[in-house]
Design a protein around this motif. Structure first.
Motif, PDB file in Angstrom:
ATOM      1  N   UNK A   1      45.051  13.130  -2.725  1.00 53.28           N
ATOM      2  CA  UNK A   1      45.647  13.225  -4.063  1.00 53.28           C
ATOM      3  C   UNK A   1      47.034  12.596  -4.106  1.00 53.28           C
ATOM      4  N   UNK A   2      47.843  12.886  -3.101  1.00 52.71           N
ATOM      5  CA  UNK A   2      49.191  12.311  -3.056  1.00 52.71           C
ATOM      6  C   UNK A   2      49.132  10.791  -2.944  1.00 52.71           C
ATOM      7  N   UNK A   3      48.190  10.291  -2.159  1.00 48.31           N
ATOM      8  CA  UNK A   3      48.035   8.839  -2.015  1.00 48.31           C
ATOM      9  C   UNK A   3      47.712   8.164  -3.349  1.00 48.31           C
ATOM     10  N   UNK A   4      47.138   8.940  -4.284  1.00 55.26           N
ATOM     11  CA  UNK A   4      46.815   8.406  -5.604  1.00 55.26           C
ATOM     12  C   UNK A   4      47.849   8.802  -6.657  1.00 55.26           C
ATOM     13  N   UNK A   5      48.996   9.305  -6.219  1.00 58.58           N
ATOM     14  CA  UNK A   5      50.091   9.579  -7.136  1.00 58.58           C
ATOM     15  C   UNK A   5      49.997  10.879  -7.908  1.00 58.58           C
ATOM     16  N   UNK A   6      49.139  11.797  -7.477  1.00 61.54           N
ATOM     17  CA  UNK A   6      48.996  13.075  -8.166  1.00 61.54           C
ATOM     18  C   UNK A   6      50.092  14.056  -7.738  1.00 61.54           C
ATOM     19  N   UNK A   7      50.455  14.956  -8.650  1.00 58.88           N
ATOM     20  CA  UNK A   7      51.292  16.103  -8.314  1.00 58.88           C
ATOM     21  C   UNK A   7      50.369  17.197  -7.786  1.00 58.88           C
ATOM     22  N   UNK A   8      50.720  17.797  -6.651  1.00 58.10           N
ATOM     23  CA  UNK A   8      49.807  18.731  -5.984  1.00 58.10           C
ATOM     24  C   UNK A   8      50.523  20.031  -5.658  1.00 58.10           C
ATOM     25  N   UNK A   9      49.864  21.143  -5.971  1.00 53.31           N
ATOM     26  CA  UNK A   9      50.321  22.456  -5.530  1.00 53.31           C
ATOM     27  C   UNK A   9      49.182  23.096  -4.738  1.00 53.31           C
ATOM     28  N   UNK A  10      49.521  23.675  -3.602  1.00 51.43           N
ATOM     29  CA  UNK A  10      48.546  24.292  -2.696  1.00 51.43           C
ATOM     30  C   UNK A  10      48.701  25.808  -2.756  1.00 51.43           C
ATOM     31  N   UNK A  11      47.576  26.511  -2.870  1.00 50.71           N
ATOM     32  CA  UNK A  11      47.556  27.966  -2.753  1.00 50.71           C
ATOM     33  C   UNK A  11      46.693  28.324  -1.553  1.00 50.71           C
ATOM     34  N   UNK A  12      47.299  28.974  -0.576  1.00 46.76           N
ATOM     35  CA  UNK A  12      46.589  29.303   0.663  1.00 46.76           C
ATOM     36  C   UNK A  12      47.215  30.561   1.249  1.00 46.76           C
ATOM     37  N   UNK A  13      46.402  31.489   1.692  1.00 44.96           N
ATOM     38  CA  UNK A  13      46.949  32.714   2.292  1.00 44.96           C
ATOM     39  C   UNK A  13      47.234  32.539   3.780  1.00 44.96           C
ATOM     40  N   UNK A  14      46.919  31.364   4.321  1.00 48.71           N
ATOM     41  CA  UNK A  14      47.198  31.008   5.717  1.00 48.71           C
ATOM     42  C   UNK A  14      46.480  31.922   6.712  1.00 48.71           C
ATOM     43  N   UNK A  15      45.281  32.371   6.346  1.00 43.46           N
ATOM     44  CA  UNK A  15      44.499  33.186   7.280  1.00 43.46           C
ATOM     45  C   UNK A  15      43.885  32.317   8.373  1.00 43.46           C
ATOM     46  N   UNK A  16      43.483  31.106   8.017  1.00 41.77           N
ATOM     47  CA  UNK A  16      42.972  30.156   9.011  1.00 41.77           C
ATOM     48  C   UNK A  16      43.682  28.809   8.916  1.00 41.77           C
ATOM     49  N   UNK A  17      44.419  28.572   7.853  1.00 40.52           N
ATOM     50  CA  UNK A  17      45.144  27.317   7.689  1.00 40.52           C
ATOM     51  C   UNK A  17      46.544  27.386   8.275  1.00 40.52           C
ATOM     52  N   UNK A  18      47.281  26.268   8.173  1.00 39.55           N
ATOM     53  CA  UNK A  18      48.604  26.158   8.778  1.00 39.55           C
ATOM     54  C   UNK A  18      49.569  25.535   7.774  1.00 39.55           C
ATOM     55  N   UNK A  19      50.755  26.127   7.664  1.00 43.25           N
ATOM     56  CA  UNK A  19      51.715  25.581   6.705  1.00 43.25           C
ATOM     57  C   UNK A  19      52.124  24.162   7.090  1.00 43.25           C
ATOM     58  N   UNK A  20      52.154  23.860   8.396  1.00 44.14           N
ATOM     59  CA  UNK A  20      52.561  22.521   8.828  1.00 44.14           C
ATOM     60  C   UNK A  20      51.512  21.461   8.494  1.00 44.14           C
TER      61      UNK A  20
END
Length: 329
Positions: free
Chosen positions: A20-39
């Motif tokens: 999305x960023x590569x196509x110029x979109x504004x992006x907001x992420x919602x994640x509780x970080x149970x299996x994902x990583x903030x980095x």
């Protein structure tokens, strides 16, 4: 306007954010970080740590960031685990998705893309599998995803709302630029596990069942590169914004590879042998499933760039090596 990506700190979600960023979109992420990583979240995106079932939080995010579209990845994805914990899967994948959909409708979000799965088909009798094949999931995972598909269908009929359901086959590989990849500890994805074994992170790996009715006795799957997959999502978003309505489409290449063929590909690309042990079948595993993906190609004008097993493996191995360097630093 911006796009909300749920589960955007996870494997597929983090690739989606970059797309999305590569196509110029504004992006907001919602994640509780149970299996994902903030980095794993690209720095140009806004990360909100929270649960998709927290409707007050979700609706505040939608309003504050003027979200016009949601791409929904958040959920649980391990088939055998769903068999032993069906209620957990119906909570994470169905009940919480219902809350998210309700928040989207209440806040006037027009477009919704849902991360579904080939597991909704179960073990079909004919290949390749088209979108009109009867849905006969064989695990709570597949059923939980099917139920969310049905909710989206009904909401689109009742509200000013359209959706795209993309049914994934086996997602593998990593960003060719090595910006993100599969980083989950204890992952069960075959190519991820084989690459971890090839790079010494695991002493051995297991093959679950060699007595299936397939050419070499192991399960057959259609492996799709994660970058091609997220590109299909972006094209689906463009399609809906252009007023073309709702869509259900498979995301795969139409090529089937057995478990043993994939393991041998990893050994060849890594130029390294490793120990493979044989275990019994896992509950919920379909025998074989390969995509008919013409609808995706035609409706989205999707042109895959990485339809090659060795390329998928090479990118996955490159990411494993990068993770190893990162962990040593």
């Amino acid at each position: 306007m911006s796009v909300l990506v749920t589960g955007g700190a996870g494997y597929i979600g983090s690739h989606m954010v970059w797309e999305l960023l590569d196509h110029g979109e504004e992006v907001v992420v919602l994640d509780r970080l149970s299996t994902g990583f903030d980095w794993a979240v690209a720095g140009a995106a806004t990360l909100v740590v929270g649960d998709i079932a927290d409707q007050e939080l979700v609706e505040n995010v939608i309003r504050e960031h003027e979200v016009d579209s949601i791409i929904h990845f958040a959920g649980s994805i391990i088939v055998p685990e769903s068999v032993s914990d069906p209620l957990g899967y119906y909570l994470n994948n169905t009940v919480k998705s219902r809350s998210l959909i309700e928040s989207a409708v209440r806040c006037g979000v027009r477009h919704f893309i849902f991360s579904s799965t080939a597991a909704v088909y179960g073990s079909p009798k004919h290949f390749p599998v088209g979108e009109d094949t009867e849905l006969r999931p064989e695990s709570p995972y597949g059923t939980s995803k099917m139920m969310t598909e049905l909710m989206l269908r009904d909401c689109a009929a009742a509200y000013d709302f359209d959706y795209t359901v993309l049914r994934y086959f086996n997602v593998s590989g990593a960003d060719p630029e090595q910006r993100t990849g599969q980083s989950t500890k204890g992952a069960t994805h075959l190519i991820k596990v084989a690459c971890e074994t090839a790079t010494g992170k695991r002493p051995h790996m297991e093959v679950f069942g060699t007595d299936y009715d397939t050419p070499d006795g192991t399960c057959v799957r259609d492996y799709i590169h994660v970058s091609d997959l997220v590109n299909a999502h972006y094209l689906a978003l463009k399609r809906m914004r252009n007023g073309k309505g709702s869509l259900v489409a498979n995301c795969g290449y139409g090529n089937g590879y057995s478990v043993l063929e994939v393991i041998n590909a990893v050994k060849d690309v890594a130029q390294k042998d490793f120990e493979v042990r044989v275990s019994g079948r896992r509950p919920g595993d379909a025998v074989a499933i390969v995509a008919e993906a013409e609808r995706c190609r035609q409706e989205l004008d999707w042109k895959p760039r990485f339809d090659d097993l060795n390329t998928i493996v090479e990118h996955a191995l490159n990411w494993e090596n990068k993770l190893a360097r990162r962990n040593r630093e």
